[in-house]
Motif scaffolding. Structure first.
Motif, short mmCIF file in Angstrom:
data_model
loop_
_atom_site.label_atom_id
_atom_site.label_comp_id
_atom_site.label_asym_id
_atom_site.label_seq_id
_atom_site.Cartn_x
_atom_site.Cartn_y
_atom_site.Cartn_z
N LYS A 638 -34.46 80.07 20.63
CA LYS A 638 -34.84 80.54 21.85
C LYS A 638 -33.77 81.21 22.58
O LYS A 638 -34.31 82.11 23.34
N GLU A 639 -32.56 80.69 22.68
CA GLU A 639 -31.43 81.51 23.49
C GLU A 639 -31.45 82.85 23.01
O GLU A 639 -31.08 83.75 23.84
N ARG A 642 -34.18 85.04 24.00
CA ARG A 642 -34.25 85.27 25.47
C ARG A 642 -33.10 86.43 25.62
O ARG A 642 -33.67 87.46 26.42
N ASN A 645 -34.40 89.58 24.30
CA ASN A 645 -35.57 90.16 24.94
C ASN A 645 -35.05 90.74 26.33
O ASN A 645 -35.50 91.94 26.82
N LYS A 646 -34.07 90.09 27.03
CA LYS A 646 -33.53 90.76 28.12
C LYS A 646 -32.77 92.25 27.96
O LYS A 646 -32.91 93.17 28.83
#
Length: 795
Positions: A638-639, A642, A645-646
């Motif tokens: 998930k990290e 993230r 995605n950023k």
């Protein structure tokens, strides 16, 4: 013949100090016991019987502990006693292991020297004494056989002259051993009876971290013999144990300018007379310093050429640490806020930009490199690119990483050529053969290569990095040299947008001057925009003023750099495996990214490819390593998602200003007359739509018109009576949103907006074609609307 041998023996001077040293060293080999009953060096000595082995590694610490006088003599008189120490090794093997090794030469490699020196500190005082120097290998030569002891045959009387020692150049006997024969020059080398050893020349350069400001790095040639050859590769940072020696500069002697000048006379008045000794055919003998190494240490491991590469495990590293060091590593691994504490410790002087710091931290930990059963290498290194406006601390990030990372090379894009980044083929000044000289990416092998001003690089030089970034190799085919070299480096690049400022309304690809192939090779893209924000501006200004005034006090670190480096080295030992849940999650996240990339309102900054899936996997492994975990869990994935995605979705589309969307003909007239009426400010504000809202409205309107066309085709009506007019489309949309309209004013406002959107789709986007067929009832102000036949609707 016996007379000749007796004469030679009579002229031989015995070195009593060296002989005494030899005896004591042999005693040490036979007596020294570390643990257990048998001598420590007996097992390694048994290995020396093998044909490929000829070098015994001995620790200087053991010698010091056994006999400090012996250790001191070896250190001070190393070059003088070294042949006797090798003889002691030979006697030890002959006595203890096998008496049939008389024909084989043995060599000694000394390890664990306490005091090291820099290349800059090598002076004539150190000639002949045992020293250790540290440097980075920049050039390696091929391995050659070197003549150690030559056996010559006199061509006049056929007498054999044995054991002629060679002094760094081909040395013939001074005179024939036969007293009757006066031959001094005509000798032939008997190759079968002479003894050779492997010989390799390596050039090392000062390490960047030890270089004084504004100085050019100095380099020195290292001579490696026997099993020490092929232990150092270009780009390796090594410790060499040996001695400084002076060798004749054969290259200078062979240079054309140094030839004896003869026949200069009678060529004119200027050349008359004798000008110096050179004209008489006498030449100066040039000397230069070289380093004769007996042992090579890379990354704390003593290496010999015949050793196979063994990967160090976490247990091995733990055994080398002191209890305090291990305690600090253990405490860090148990820290709940380790992620944030590490970034504040690594970048204490940079305010904000936490996402970039996180990305760079994960790059330092790196993913796990893998080899598939078919032999394909999958890279584990993470490449990061930072794009941003001027003065957003991009170069500061690069400088800090290059200072902190043990194998980091900092280079600027504008000042770097393709050969300087990858590798160059150069001609050796002595032998005249071509050798490979390492470039920045090879020097950063297993480290980080920081490239500033990446966008200013010549496109031809950028292409040279393609292979290094994905396959992690550099292939060279130049000047008869064909080689594939390792370049397992992470690349941290900084680039400025086109025109200096980042334009939020454009995608990343339109903002930077980089090709699609090289963009897809970066795992993370970070965009730093210099926005005006009162709070942030105050915080940054405060931070900079503190740095300039308080210096040490303003820097707050949770951990010291040494602790971070030690933890980093320990965490990189872990090779986390991906759990089943994480595998499913990775696939789901990738599918989600791909679907969003195919279209819709939020366009990605660049295409999502399989490389981004691999990036996500590498980032997950890196995050697992950061926590010293053996397994990649859903939290780590998930990290990684993230962060990815950023770095992917950072494209802001501007609001759609419907006031500017008058028909093109009118706009052109307005431009010509330069008399366009200025609408009132209040109306203008009301006529603005967000890009998302505009896309949604246009999608619904076009869909309605398309459905009407499909109905017409199904019924085969053929005429355009049922084709929707402009007013029909507007009324249909108002009916659709009737639930949201509460007053007459809102209805008028929504009608104006819809009409403007329809006009924009007709005249500016040219997606809808207006048909004014007066015979069928079409009017100039209320035309029939059909969708352009070439229009493809985004999914």
């Amino acid at each position: 013949m016996d007379v000749a041998a007796a004469q030679v023996e009579a002229g031989h001077v015995r070195d009593e100090v060296a002989e005494r040293c030899q005896k004591r060293f042999q005693d040490f080999l036979e007596e020294w016991r570390d643990e257990g009953d048998q001598p420590k060096y007996l097992e390694p000595a048994k290995e020396l019987v093998k044909p490929e082995k000829n070098t015994l590694q001995v620790s200087m610490r053991d010698i010091e502990r056994h006999n400090s006088m012996l250790g001191e003599t070896i250190t001070k008189e190393y070059y003088r006693v070294y042949p006797h120490l090798c003889a002691a090794v030979k006697n030890f093997v002959k006595d203890q292991v096998d008496s049939a090794v008389a024909e084989k030469d043995f060599y000694l490699s000394l390890t664990e020297m306490e005091i090291g020196h820099k290349v800059r500190e090598l002076t004539t005082i150190k000639i002949g004494s045992l020293t250790k120097i540290t440097g980075q290998v920049v050039r390696t030569h091929p391995v050659h056989p070197e003549l150690v002891h030559g056996t010559f045959q006199c061509l006049d009387c056929q007498t054999m002259v044995e054991g002629v020692e060679q002094q760094f150049k081909y040395t013939q006997p001074a005179t024939c051993r036969n007293p009757v024969c006066n031959n001094r020059s005509r000798f032939m080398l008997d190759i079968n009876k002479s003894r050779f050893v492997d010989f390799q020349k390596v050039r090392i350069q000062e390490v960047q971290a030890e270089l004084p400001r504004g100085c050019i790095p100095r380099s020195v040639d290292i001579i490696l013999r026997a099993e020490a050859v092929e232990t150092a590769q270009p780009g390796d940072r090594c410790d060499f144990t040996g001695t400084l020696i002076v060798v004749p500069d054969v290259g200078a002697l062979n240079m054309p300018g140094a030839q004896a000048e003869s026949g200069n006379r009678h060529k004119g008045e200027q050349a008359e007379g004798v000008r110096g000794l050179k004209s008489l055919g006498v030449r100066d003998l040039h000397y230069r310093m070289a380093f004769l190494a007996c042992g090579v240490t890379t990354g704390g491991k003593n290496k010999l050429g015949s050793d196979c590469e063994e990967v160090e495990s976490a247990e091995d590293m733990k055994s080398k640490m002191t209890s305090e060091e291990w305690e600090s590593v253990y405490k860090m691994s148990q820290d709940k806020n380790l992620y944030s504490n590490l970034i504040t410790s690594l970048f204490p002087t940079i305010h904000g930009n936490d996402e970039v710091k996180r990305g760079i931290l994960l790059m330092l930990f790196g993913g796990v490199a893998k080899v598939t059963p078919s032999g394909t290498n999958l890279r584990g290194d993470i490449n990061v690119c930072v794009v941003g406006d001027p003065s957003t601390a991009k170069s500061q990030f690069l400088k800090m990483v290059s200072d902190f990372s043990p194998r980091a090379v900092y280079t600027s894009g504008k000042a770097s050529s393709a050969a300087g980044l990858t590798a160059a083929v150069v001609r050796d000044e002595e032998s005249g053969e071509f050798v490979i000289e390492a470039g920045a990416l090879m020097l950063a092998d297993n480290g980080v290569c920081c490239i500033d001003e990446f966008d200013k690089m010549d496109p031809r030089d950028q292409v040279a990095i393609h292979e290094a970034m994905e396959q992690q190799t550099i292939s060279i085919t130049k000047a008869g040299v064909k080689a594939t070299l390792n370049a397992r480096a992470s690349i941290l690049a900084a680039a400025n947008p086109i025109g200096g400022r980042y334009d939020r309304s454009k995608s990343l690809k339109q903002n930077i001057d980089m090709g699609a192939p090289i963009m897809s090779r970066f795992d993370l893209f970070f965009i730093l925009v210099d926005d005006c924000n009162e709070v942030t501006d105050y915080a940054i200004a405060r931070r900079i003023i503190d740095l300039h005034t308080k210096l040490e006090e303003s820097i707050e670190r949770t951990y010291t750099e040494e602790e971070v480096a030690r933890y980093l080295g320990f965490a990189r030992m872990f090779k986390p495996k991906v759990s089943m849940d994480s595998q499913e999650l990775l696939v789901q996240q990738y599918k989600h990214l791909r679907q969003r990339d195919t279209g819709g309102s939020a366009k990605s900054s660049w295409r999502i490819t399989v490389r981004q899936l691999e990036s996500m996997l590498r980032l997950s492994e890196s995050f697992a390593r950061l926590h010293c975990s053996e397994e990649v869990t859903a939290k780590h994935v998930k990290e990684a998602y993230r962060l990815l995605n950023k770095s992917i979705i950072r494209v802001d589309q501007p609001d759609v200003d419907l006031e500017d969307d008058a028909p093109e003909e009118e706009t052109e007239e307005a431009m010509e007359t330069e008399d366009a009426p200025e609408p009132a400010e209040a109306t203008k504000k009301a006529m603005k739509l967000t890009y998302e809202k505009y896309k949604k409205m246009s999608f619904l309107l076009i869909d309605y018109i398309k459905n009407k066309e499909a109905e017409l085709e199904a019924t085969d009506a053929g005429d355009s009576d049922n084709t929707p007019k402009r007013s029909d489309v507007v009324n249909w949309y108002l009916d659709e949103i009737s639930g949201e309209i509460e007053s007459q004013e809102e209805l008028v406002e929504h009608r104006q907006i819809v009409e403007k959107v329809v006009d924009r789709l007709i005249y500016q986007d040219q997606v809808i074609v207006p048909l004014t067929n007066t015979t069928k009832g079409g009017e100039e102000n209320d035309p029939f609307l059909v969708v352009h036949p070439n229009y493809i609707q985004d999914a």
